[in-house]
Design an enzyme around this catalytic site. Structure first.
Site, PDB file in Angstrom:
ATOM      1  N   LYS A  42       0.883  -1.225  -0.019  1.00 50.69           N
ATOM      2  CA  LYS A  42       0.209   0.065   0.129  1.00 50.69           C
ATOM      3  C   LYS A  42       0.981   1.316   0.068  1.00 50.69           C
ATOM      4  O   LYS A  42       0.324   2.388  -0.404  1.00 50.69           O
ATOM      5  CB  LYS A  42      -0.986   0.113   1.093  1.00 50.69           C
ATOM      6  CG  LYS A  42      -1.932  -1.235   1.461  1.00 50.69           C
ATOM      7  CD  LYS A  42      -2.888  -0.962   2.400  1.00 50.69           C
ATOM      8  CE  LYS A  42      -2.386  -1.065   3.828  1.00 50.69           C
ATOM      9  NZ  LYS A  42      -2.335  -2.736   4.052  1.00 50.69           N
ATOM     10  N   ASP A  99       7.577   3.406  -2.223  1.00 47.47           N
ATOM     11  CA  ASP A  99       7.593   4.750  -1.372  1.00 47.47           C
ATOM     12  C   ASP A  99       9.083   4.736  -0.967  1.00 47.47           C
ATOM     13  O   ASP A  99       9.535   5.910  -0.609  1.00 47.47           O
ATOM     14  CB  ASP A  99       6.472   4.687  -0.459  1.00 47.47           C
ATOM     15  CG  ASP A  99       6.319   3.356   0.167  1.00 47.47           C
ATOM     16  OD1 ASP A  99       6.863   2.415  -0.330  1.00 47.47           O
ATOM     17  OD2 ASP A  99       6.099   3.325   1.434  1.00 47.47           O
ATOM     18  N   ASP A 102      14.638   0.471   2.333  1.00 50.20           N
ATOM     19  CA  ASP A 102      14.929   0.314   3.515  1.00 50.20           C
ATOM     20  C   ASP A 102      16.105  -0.773   3.541  1.00 50.20           C
ATOM     21  O   ASP A 102      17.186  -0.688   3.007  1.00 50.20           O
ATOM     22  CB  ASP A 102      13.977   0.362   4.472  1.00 50.20           C
ATOM     23  CG  ASP A 102      14.368   0.510   5.811  1.00 50.20           C
ATOM     24  OD1 ASP A 102      15.711   0.498   6.099  1.00 50.20           O
ATOM     25  OD2 ASP A 102      13.715   0.256   7.069  1.00 50.20           O
ATOM     26  N   LYS A 130      16.660   5.008   2.280  1.00 46.62           N
ATOM     27  CA  LYS A 130      17.414   4.843   3.439  1.00 46.62           C
ATOM     28  C   LYS A 130      18.460   3.966   3.374  1.00 46.62           C
ATOM     29  O   LYS A 130      18.408   2.806   4.013  1.00 46.62           O
ATOM     30  CB  LYS A 130      16.212   4.519   4.633  1.00 46.62           C
ATOM     31  CG  LYS A 130      16.692   4.889   5.920  1.00 46.62           C
ATOM     32  CD  LYS A 130      16.036   3.849   7.009  1.00 46.62           C
ATOM     33  CE  LYS A 130      14.764   4.800   7.301  1.00 46.62           C
ATOM     34  NZ  LYS A 130      14.298   3.834   8.453  1.00 46.62           N
ATOM     35  N   PHE A 151      12.551   6.869  11.839  1.00 49.59           N
ATOM     36  CA  PHE A 151      11.404   6.165  11.335  1.00 49.59           C
ATOM     37  C   PHE A 151      10.382   7.401  10.676  1.00 49.59           C
ATOM     38  O   PHE A 151      10.079   8.130  11.228  1.00 49.59           O
ATOM     39  CB  PHE A 151      10.656   5.719  12.612  1.00 49.59           C
ATOM     40  CG  PHE A 151       9.626   4.590  12.423  1.00 49.59           C
ATOM     41  CD1 PHE A 151      10.126   3.312  12.731  1.00 49.59           C
ATOM     42  CD2 PHE A 151       8.608   4.794  11.532  1.00 49.59           C
ATOM     43  CE1 PHE A 151       9.439   2.214  12.306  1.00 49.59           C
ATOM     44  CE2 PHE A 151       7.931   3.529  11.011  1.00 49.59           C
ATOM     45  CZ  PHE A 151       8.026   2.432  11.688  1.00 49.59           C
ATOM     46  N   ASP A 158       3.441   4.236   6.236  1.00 52.43           N
ATOM     47  CA  ASP A 158       2.679   4.077   7.480  1.00 52.43           C
ATOM     48  C   ASP A 158       3.633   3.615   8.559  1.00 52.43           C
ATOM     49  O   ASP A 158       4.680   3.176   8.563  1.00 52.43           O
ATOM     50  CB  ASP A 158       1.725   3.141   7.398  1.00 52.43           C
ATOM     51  CG  ASP A 158       2.310   1.641   7.507  1.00 52.43           C
ATOM     52  OD1 ASP A 158       3.321   1.553   6.626  1.00 52.43           O
ATOM     53  OD2 ASP A 158       2.051   0.445   8.033  1.00 52.43           O
TER      54      ASP A 158
HETATM   55  C1  PRP Z   1       7.461  -0.998   3.336  1.00 50.75           C
HETATM   56  C2  PRP Z   1       7.553   0.141   2.296  1.00 50.75           C
HETATM   57  C3  PRP Z   1       8.294  -0.749   1.142  1.00 50.75           C
HETATM   58  C4  PRP Z   1       9.140  -1.705   2.028  1.00 50.75           C
HETATM   59  C5  PRP Z   1      10.551  -1.265   2.391  1.00 50.75           C
HETATM   60  O1  PRP Z   1       6.406  -1.683   3.034  1.00 50.75           O
HETATM   61  O2  PRP Z   1       6.291   0.524   1.845  1.00 50.75           O
HETATM   62  O3  PRP Z   1       7.486  -1.572   0.559  1.00 50.75           O
HETATM   63  O4  PRP Z   1       8.424  -1.925   3.331  1.00 50.75           O
HETATM   64  O5  PRP Z   1      11.035  -1.823   3.140  1.00 50.75           O
HETATM   65  P1  PRP Z   1      12.562  -3.022   2.796  1.00 50.75           P
HETATM   66  O6  PRP Z   1      13.414  -2.239   1.875  1.00 50.75           O
HETATM   67  O7  PRP Z   1      12.861  -3.324   4.141  1.00 50.75           O
HETATM   68  O8  PRP Z   1      11.918  -4.204   2.133  1.00 50.75           O
HETATM   69  P2  PRP Z   1       5.175  -2.657   4.062  1.00 50.75           P
HETATM   70  O9  PRP Z   1       5.974  -4.070   4.095  1.00 50.75           O
HETATM   71  O10 PRP Z   1       5.392  -1.952   5.313  1.00 50.75           O
HETATM   72  O11 PRP Z   1       3.783  -2.420   3.473  1.00 50.75           O
HETATM   73  P3  PRP Z   1       2.915  -1.304   3.087  1.00 50.75           P
HETATM   74  O12 PRP Z   1       3.439  -0.850   1.929  1.00 50.75           O
HETATM   75  O13 PRP Z   1       1.533  -1.821   3.004  1.00 50.75           O
HETATM   76  O14 PRP Z   1       3.115  -0.486   4.243  1.00 50.75           O
HETATM   77 MG    MG Z   2       4.273  -0.611   5.886  1.00 52.64          MG
HETATM   78 MN    MN Z   3       5.318  -1.083   1.043  1.00 49.52          MN
END
Ligand code: PRP
Ligand code: MG
Ligand code: MN
Length: 179
Positions: A42, A99, A102, A130, A151, A158
């Protein structure tokens, strides 16, 4: 909502200006190519919606829903595809829109999955990077901004499913997520 924010990193105006630049660059790079923009939900919902309106080309949009964090503050390392593409990726120029990058786990996994479907190319566009969080290296082709090791929430991002609707990108107060 706003009282949970330590500081604003990128205002609505700064986001809009950077999206204009990214849109122009993507418009140049994909001239004459069959572009499929893939928003990773999302988190990239808002960024993808705003970005495609800055790309002056015919394109298709599709979405995948993946989750690696759930409600936790750090990545589980396990990426789940909750919804896949509705159209074939074969022969198309894929632009994955995220988005934030990380650990890099989500995009490494997704890039492999999409590469196996015989697309013409696969590139990555992320609003935020990041680098301090990286566990797996990943090539980012288009990046909005680098962010510090804090954070981050807002503009789609989110913490425990909240703060996605903030119109800016900010840092969440530590007291909100550490207990
Ligand atoms: C978050 C963000 C990225 C991912 C990045 O998604 O939106 O998709 O984590 O992190 P990474 O590089 O450590 O993999 P999340 O899994 O929280 O789902 P969401 O998009 O629904 O919030
Ligand atoms: Mg998330
Ligand atoms: Mn995500």
């Amino acid at each position: 909502m706003k009282r949970d924010i330590e500081k604003i990193l990128f205002s609505e105006e700064q986001l809009e200006a950077r999206l204009n630049e990214l849109g122009q660059q993507i418009t140049k790079d994909y001239q004459g190519k069959e572009l499929l923009v893939i928003g990773i939900l999302k988190g990239s919902n808002i960024f993808t919606s705003d970005l495609v309106r800055k790309i002056n080309l015919p394109l298709n949009m599709d979405f995948m829903v993946v989750s690696s964090y759930g409600n936790a503050a750090s990545s589980s390392g396990v990426v789940r595809i909750l919804k896949d593409l509705e159209q074939s990726a074969e022969g198309k120029h894929l632009l994955i829109v995220e988005d934030i990058v990380d650990s890099g786990l989500t995009l490494n996994y997704l890039k492999d999955v999409l590469q196996s479907r015989k697309p013409a190319s696969v590139k990555i566009c992320t609003l935020l990077d990041k680098p301090a969080g990286r566990k797996q290296s990943i090539q980012i082709d288009y990046c909005g901004f680098e962010v510090p090791d804090e954070f981050i929430v807002g503009y789609g991002i989110d913490y425990a499913e909240k703060y996605r609707n903030l119109p800016f990108v900010g840092v969440l107060k530590r007291e909100v997520y550490s207990h």
